[in-house]
Enzyme design. Structure first.
Site, mmCIF file in Angstrom:
data_model
loop_
_atom_site.group_PDB
_atom_site.id
_atom_site.type_symbol
_atom_site.label_atom_id
_atom_site.label_comp_id
_atom_site.label_asym_id
_atom_site.label_seq_id
_atom_site.Cartn_x
_atom_site.Cartn_y
_atom_site.Cartn_z
ATOM 1 N N SER A 206 0.798 -1.233 0.000
ATOM 2 C CA SER A 206 0.000 0.000 0.000
ATOM 3 C C SER A 206 0.825 1.274 0.000
ATOM 4 O O SER A 206 0.334 2.308 -0.441
ATOM 5 C CB SER A 206 -0.935 0.023 1.208
ATOM 6 O OG SER A 206 -0.192 0.063 2.410
ATOM 7 N N ASP B 175 -2.782 7.889 8.948
ATOM 8 C CA ASP B 175 -3.755 7.060 9.644
ATOM 9 C C ASP B 175 -2.982 6.199 10.638
ATOM 10 O O ASP B 175 -1.833 6.522 10.960
ATOM 11 C CB ASP B 175 -4.596 6.226 8.662
ATOM 12 C CG ASP B 175 -3.760 5.333 7.763
ATOM 13 O OD1 ASP B 175 -2.603 5.025 8.123
ATOM 14 O OD2 ASP B 175 -4.255 4.926 6.699
ATOM 15 N N HIS C 159 -0.142 4.409 7.923
ATOM 16 C CA HIS C 159 0.639 5.048 6.856
ATOM 17 C C HIS C 159 1.135 6.444 7.227
ATOM 18 O O HIS C 159 0.483 7.149 7.996
ATOM 19 C CB HIS C 159 -0.210 5.121 5.582
ATOM 20 C CG HIS C 159 -0.756 3.797 5.165
ATOM 21 N ND1 HIS C 159 -2.011 3.355 5.554
ATOM 22 C CD2 HIS C 159 -0.218 2.800 4.430
ATOM 23 C CE1 HIS C 159 -2.224 2.149 5.059
ATOM 24 N NE2 HIS C 159 -1.146 1.791 4.373
#
Length: 387
Positions: free
Chosen positions: A67, A361, A364
């Protein structure tokens, strides 16, 4: 090269029952896709392109992983692990939520700009890509992926071998446009970035019992290590000669990991050492192997580097206030304890100033975090993208 038997990857019926037992926990963990920014970020993209104007040796950039380097490939597959909704992208151009797991651009976007390729590195699966888009580089990464073949199966995303197959497909598309010889030279001059591994431990090994039934921790590290070597060998065989391999971050310092493992998640927000220790062990193994590959292929014009993201990130976390970060153990989105992916959504409260936070978050990083890691690793960047 060591290979695992096919039957070792198959889930037995009892394993599937355990999988469903742990599913609710996975909903909180499945987006722990933290590469924690490959060290290629820099503010002032226009200025950086001017600084790098002399460098015309880089033809394209290709990215593989999870991600932290997925600019939106997951938007085009059947998976719940996406971030193409607000508040993700609130600081991106036109406040667009593209599928990047951060508030703005990914580190790979800044690398592309830094070397003068383009402003944003697009996802390979975007059906609207032009040949020009393809020629200057794409990302094959998929949020939720990992080196262990089981890891992407958990979240139904694109595994690393499939990402490599997409690259082979990419080569065929380019060859049809410019011919085989030019395509081969194009690949030889390109930069390849790899970022994965965190999900294998956080989402897979520690969250589910399946791998723990077969591997000790040391054995699992060796297993992953062989998967990394196999992937690097595959890239080499496809013509990659400029390769950067990121190590793992201090996994125990991820806000979500702290929340799920602290005795008092509200008051005791220190890093969970056992996870970070595993990252340091694996990084040492990986660094030694990558260094060996580099020195063994340097006479062929290859540049293969290990990129340490652990140390600069740990410094940011441990030096609270000293580097301008007021919040180092919670994310900017929501409570900052567990929100990531679909838990960080348009209904979430967002902090007033993301630049004060290490994490966007609970998984990340913010753009400022990426910038600091970039500064700590600039000499490696300049070396690998040099002529």
């Amino acid at each position: 090269m060591m290979m695992m038997n096919t039957h070792q990857f198959l889930l037995k019926k009892t394993d599937m029952e355990l999988y469903h037992k742990y599913y609710k926990l996975l909903l909180l963990l499945l987006l722990l896709h933290l590469f924690l920014c490959m060290p290629f970020f820099s503010s002032g993209a226009q200025d950086l392109r001017k600084q790098r104007a002399w460098n015309n040796s880089v033809s394209a950039m290709f990215v593989f992983g999870d991600s932290t380097v997925d600019p939106g490939n997951n938007n085009f597959i059947s998976t719940a692990f996406r971030s193409n909704f607000h508040p993700y992208g609130q600081d991106f151009e036109n406040q667009t939520a593209t599928g990047r797991f951060t508030n703005g651009r990914l580190t790979t976007d800044f690398v592309a700009s830094y070397v003068g390729l383009k402003e944003y590195l697009p996802p390979y699966l975007d059906p609207n890509l032009s040949m020009e888009d393809l020629m200057t580089g794409v990302s094959f990464a998929s949020a939720g992926s990992g080196f262990d073949p089981l890891t992407p199966r958990i979240s139904e995303v694109i595994d690393m071998p499939r990402q490599l197959e997409y690259f082979k497909e990419y080569k065929r598309r380019v060859e049809s446009a410019i011919g085989k010889q030019k395509m081969e030279q194009h690949i030889k001059r390109a930069v390849f970035l790899i970022s994965a591994g965190t999900n294998d431990f956080i989402v897979n090994y520690y969250a589910l019992p399946i791998r723990r039934k077969t591997y000790t921790l040391s054995g699992y590290q060796q297993f992953l290590f062989q998967q990394v070597k196999q992937f690097l060998q595959g890239l080499w065989e496809e013509g990659a000669r400029k390769i950067a391999v990121s190590g793992l971050p201090p996994m125990g310092c991820l806000p979500a990991v702290i929340t799920l493992n602290s005795y008092n998640a509200l008051l005791q927000r220190g890093c969970i050492e056992k996870y970070s220790f595993v990252a340091r062990q694996f990084n040492l193994m990986l660094q030694n192997e990558v260094n060996s590959m580099h020195f063994g292929t340097a006479h062929l014009g290859a540049k293969i580097y290990f990129v340490d993201i652990y140390a600069p990130l740990a410094d940011m976390i441990q030096g609270k206030g000293r580097l301008g970060f007021d919040e180092v153990d919670t994310g900017c989105c929501g409570s900052g304890y567990l929100e990531a992916g679909f838990l960080c959504n348009p209904n979430s409260i967002v902090c007033a100033d993301p630049s004060k936070y290490v994490f966007w978050d609970s998984i990340h990083p913010t753009e400022k975090t990426c910038n600091n890691v970039f500064k700590a690793s600039r000499f490696i960047i300049d070396d690998i993208i040099g002529g």
